[in-house]
Motif scaffolding. Structure first.
Motif, short mmCIF file in Angstrom:
data_model
loop_
_atom_site.label_atom_id
_atom_site.label_comp_id
_atom_site.label_asym_id
_atom_site.label_seq_id
_atom_site.Cartn_x
_atom_site.Cartn_y
_atom_site.Cartn_z
N ASP A 145 1.77 -3.15 -2.68
CA ASP A 145 2.77 -2.09 -2.77
C ASP A 145 2.12 -0.72 -2.92
O ASP A 145 2.57 0.13 -3.69
CB ASP A 145 3.75 -2.37 -3.92
CG ASP A 145 5.01 -1.52 -3.82
OD1 ASP A 145 5.35 -1.11 -2.71
OD2 ASP A 145 5.64 -1.25 -4.87
N ASN A 146 1.06 -0.49 -2.16
CA ASN A 146 0.41 0.82 -2.11
C ASN A 146 0.68 1.47 -0.76
O ASN A 146 0.97 0.79 0.22
CB ASN A 146 -1.10 0.65 -2.31
CG ASN A 146 -1.43 0.01 -3.65
OD1 ASN A 146 -1.34 0.64 -4.69
ND2 ASN A 146 -1.83 -1.27 -3.62
N SER A 165 -4.34 -11.75 -0.91
CA SER A 165 -2.93 -11.59 -1.29
C SER A 165 -2.54 -10.14 -1.54
O SER A 165 -1.69 -9.85 -2.40
CB SER A 165 -2.61 -12.44 -2.54
OG SER A 165 -2.87 -13.80 -2.29
N SER A 166 -3.13 -9.24 -0.80
CA SER A 166 -2.77 -7.82 -0.91
C SER A 166 -1.63 -7.53 0.07
O SER A 166 -1.84 -7.04 1.18
CB SER A 166 -3.99 -6.94 -0.61
OG SER A 166 -4.99 -7.13 -1.57
N ASP A 167 -0.41 -7.83 -0.37
CA ASP A 167 0.76 -7.75 0.49
C ASP A 167 1.59 -6.50 0.19
O ASP A 167 1.43 -5.86 -0.84
CB ASP A 167 1.63 -9.00 0.31
CG ASP A 167 0.89 -10.27 0.66
OD1 ASP A 167 0.10 -10.27 1.62
OD2 ASP A 167 1.10 -11.29 -0.06
N GLU A 168 2.50 -6.20 1.12
CA GLU A 168 3.50 -5.15 0.97
C GLU A 168 2.88 -3.76 0.81
O GLU A 168 3.47 -2.87 0.17
CB GLU A 168 4.45 -5.46 -0.19
CG GLU A 168 5.22 -6.76 0.02
CD GLU A 168 6.20 -7.07 -1.09
OE1 GLU A 168 6.39 -6.19 -1.97
OE2 GLU A 168 6.76 -8.17 -1.10
N ASN A 169 1.72 -3.55 1.39
CA ASN A 169 1.16 -2.21 1.50
C ASN A 169 1.62 -1.60 2.82
O ASN A 169 1.94 -2.31 3.78
CB ASN A 169 -0.37 -2.29 1.45
CG ASN A 169 -0.89 -2.88 0.16
OD1 ASN A 169 -0.81 -2.27 -0.89
ND2 ASN A 169 -1.41 -4.11 0.23
N ILE A 170 1.63 -0.28 2.88
CA ILE A 170 2.05 0.40 4.10
C ILE A 170 0.99 1.42 4.50
O ILE A 170 0.45 2.14 3.66
CB ILE A 170 3.43 1.06 3.93
CG1 ILE A 170 3.87 1.72 5.24
CG2 ILE A 170 3.47 2.05 2.77
CD1 ILE A 170 5.32 2.17 5.24
N PHE A 171 0.71 1.46 5.80
CA PHE A 171 -0.31 2.35 6.36
C PHE A 171 0.30 3.08 7.56
O PHE A 171 0.78 2.43 8.50
CB PHE A 171 -1.53 1.56 6.84
CG PHE A 171 -2.07 0.58 5.84
CD1 PHE A 171 -3.05 0.96 4.94
CD2 PHE A 171 -1.62 -0.74 5.81
CE1 PHE A 171 -3.56 0.05 4.02
CE2 PHE A 171 -2.13 -1.65 4.89
CZ PHE A 171 -3.10 -1.25 4.00
N TYR A 172 0.27 4.39 7.56
CA TYR A 172 0.71 5.12 8.76
C TYR A 172 0.11 6.53 8.77
O TYR A 172 -0.33 7.05 7.75
CB TYR A 172 2.23 5.16 8.86
CG TYR A 172 2.96 5.99 7.82
CD1 TYR A 172 3.34 7.30 8.08
CD2 TYR A 172 3.28 5.44 6.58
CE1 TYR A 172 4.02 8.05 7.15
CE2 TYR A 172 3.97 6.18 5.63
CZ TYR A 172 4.34 7.49 5.93
OH TYR A 172 5.00 8.24 4.99
N TRP A 191 2.07 -1.61 9.15
CA TRP A 191 1.12 -0.66 9.71
C TRP A 191 1.81 0.44 10.51
O TRP A 191 1.27 0.96 11.48
CB TRP A 191 0.09 -1.40 10.55
CG TRP A 191 -0.89 -2.17 9.72
CD1 TRP A 191 -0.73 -3.42 9.21
CD2 TRP A 191 -2.18 -1.72 9.28
NE1 TRP A 191 -1.83 -3.80 8.48
CE2 TRP A 191 -2.75 -2.76 8.50
CE3 TRP A 191 -2.90 -0.55 9.46
CZ2 TRP A 191 -4.00 -2.67 7.92
CZ3 TRP A 191 -4.16 -0.45 8.88
CH2 TRP A 191 -4.68 -1.51 8.12
N HIS A 192 3.00 0.82 10.07
CA HIS A 192 3.73 1.91 10.70
C HIS A 192 4.84 2.35 9.76
O HIS A 192 5.16 1.66 8.79
CB HIS A 192 4.32 1.48 12.06
CG HIS A 192 5.27 0.32 11.92
ND1 HIS A 192 4.86 -0.98 11.99
CD2 HIS A 192 6.62 0.27 11.68
CE1 HIS A 192 5.89 -1.79 11.83
NE2 HIS A 192 6.96 -1.06 11.63
#
Length: 265
Positions: A145-146, A165-172, A191-192
């Protein structure tokens, strides 16, 4: 253990200690600015444990330290901006149940890990950082969640490396340029930006843009799992991100000006 008052530190030069600047346990509402913390055996700046919250780390130089340039460990609501970290194992390390921190416009070069989130770091925001010439531009492990946006990952072995298990991160709105591998993600992440329908720039994307809207017509596949950037950018993202000015009295209501505490311990 140290209990610190509100502090403003400026233009100190600290080296050859265990940690150049070390805060622990209820070290709240401190401002560390324009310090040079080079050549220490462990950390340039180290804040850890027990409500060491609401600190600002701004425009410091932390090079050639044995472990990290800057580490925050079990510390929350931190603002880390404009620092330069080079020649460390970790440039900036955020870990151990650390949350609600903002890391903005830092430069991390020639480290093993430019920026690392490990051991349950969550709900942290990274904007406008530049990670280049590292083995890992950014490592995310056991953290979730980062958000990482508007940052550049240039000439690293791995631009972004996401595991455990590094889930629910967002990258854009990030740029991935001249990395041996731009990204590896074995977890479940985004990733968007779905609302903007914009993703990241990948220098090895070979899709087309037949409607000339600046977004690739086919997704970019992320190595390591099933993640995809659904809206890859056709040109590098350019954003002059100017973070809001943090007023000293807002974050440091007592307005006390003191020397920083340094320790070989």
């Amino acid at each position: 253990y140290e209990i610190m008052p509100s502090l403003v530190g400026s233009e100190m030069c600290i080296r050859d200690s265990r940690s150049g600047i070390y805060f622990c346990c209820y070290s709240m509402r401190n401002i560390l600015i324009n310090n040079t913390c080079n050549g220490n055996s462990e950390h340039g700046i180290y804040l850890w444990y027990g409500d060491s919250d609401y600190n600002d780390i701004i425009n410091n130089t932390c090079n050639d330290n044995g472990i990290s340039g800057i580490t925050i460990n079990y510390a929350h609501h931190m603002y880390i901006e404009g620092n330069s970290c080079s020649g460390n194992y970790y440039g900036i390390h955020v870990y151990h149940s650390t949350f609600d921190n903002v890391v903005v416009n830092n430069t991390c070069t020639n480290n093993t890990h430019g920026i690392a989130l490990t051991l349950y770091a969550y709900n942290n925001t990274f904007i406008g950082n530049n990670c280049s010439h590292n083995e890992y531009g950014m490592l995310i492990s056991d953290s979730y969640d980062n958000m990482v946006k508007a940052s550049t990952f240039f000439n690293n072995v791995y631009g972004m490396y996401v595991v455990n298990s590094s889930d629910e991160n967002i990258f854009y709105h990030n740029n991935f340029i001249h990395n041996i591998q731009n990204a590896y993600d074995e977890c479940n992440n985004t990733w968007h930006n779905e609302i903007k329908q914009e993703g990241n720039y990948w220098d090895d994307y070979n899709g087309s843009d037949d409607d000339n809207d600046g977004i690739g017509d086919t997704p970019y596949n992320i190595s390591g799992g099933d993640n995809r950037d659904e809206y890859p950018l056709m040109q590098p993202w350019i954003e002059d991100y100017s973070p809001p000015i943090i007023l000293t009295m807002d974050r440091n209501p007592k307005g006390i000006i003191c020397l920083l505490y340094t320790s070989d311990a």
